[in-house]
Design a protein around this motif. Structure first.
Motif, PDB file in Angstrom:
ATOM      1  N   VAL A  98       0.844  -1.187   0.000  1.00 28.50           N
ATOM      2  CA  VAL A  98       0.000   0.000   0.000  1.00 28.50           C
ATOM      3  C   VAL A  98       0.882   1.240   0.000  1.00 28.50           C
ATOM      4  O   VAL A  98       1.814   1.365   0.792  1.00 28.50           O
ATOM      5  N   GLU A 139      -2.201   6.391  -0.289  1.00 28.93           N
ATOM      6  CA  GLU A 139      -3.491   5.737  -0.035  1.00 28.93           C
ATOM      7  C   GLU A 139      -3.882   5.877   1.435  1.00 28.93           C
ATOM      8  O   GLU A 139      -5.033   6.177   1.751  1.00 28.93           O
ATOM      9  N   LYS A 177      -5.862   9.442  -2.284  1.00 30.58           N
ATOM     10  CA  LYS A 177      -5.980   7.991  -2.162  1.00 30.58           C
ATOM     11  C   LYS A 177      -5.959   7.326  -3.541  1.00 30.58           C
ATOM     12  O   LYS A 177      -5.273   6.328  -3.750  1.00 30.58           O
ATOM     13  N   ASN A 178      -6.681   7.915  -4.485  1.00 32.14           N
ATOM     14  CA  ASN A 178      -6.696   7.369  -5.843  1.00 32.14           C
ATOM     15  C   ASN A 178      -5.333   7.491  -6.513  1.00 32.14           C
ATOM     16  O   ASN A 178      -4.920   6.599  -7.251  1.00 32.14           O
ATOM     17  N   LYS A 191      -3.348   4.640  -5.368  1.00 29.36           N
ATOM     18  CA  LYS A 191      -3.755   3.386  -6.018  1.00 29.36           C
ATOM     19  C   LYS A 191      -3.158   3.282  -7.421  1.00 29.36           C
ATOM     20  O   LYS A 191      -2.680   2.216  -7.820  1.00 29.36           O
TER      21      LYS A 191
END
Length: 60
Positions: free
Chosen positions: A2, A6, A46-47, A50
């Protein structure tokens, strides 16, 4: 793995939801609007994390 974006984005998004709810509860439109902005910024971050993860996975 992660990406830190994110995690940070998720935290900012959650904080924005709390700020928006607090603003609604006390009738503070400015706080409510700030909460919505924080949510949008958090979701974007957050995107980004990702996408960064997906690119890293594809290039590994």
């Amino acid at each position: 793995m992660v990406d830190k974006n994110e995690i940070e984005g998720g935290a900012k998004e959650a904080g924005g939801k709390l700020k928006e709810a607090a603003g609604k509860a006390v009738g503070n439109e400015r706080m409510e609007a700030d909460g919505k902005v924080d949510q949008a910024e958090g979701k974007t971050q957050k995107n980004y994390g990702k996408v960064k993860d997906a690119v890293r996975d594809q290039t590994s």
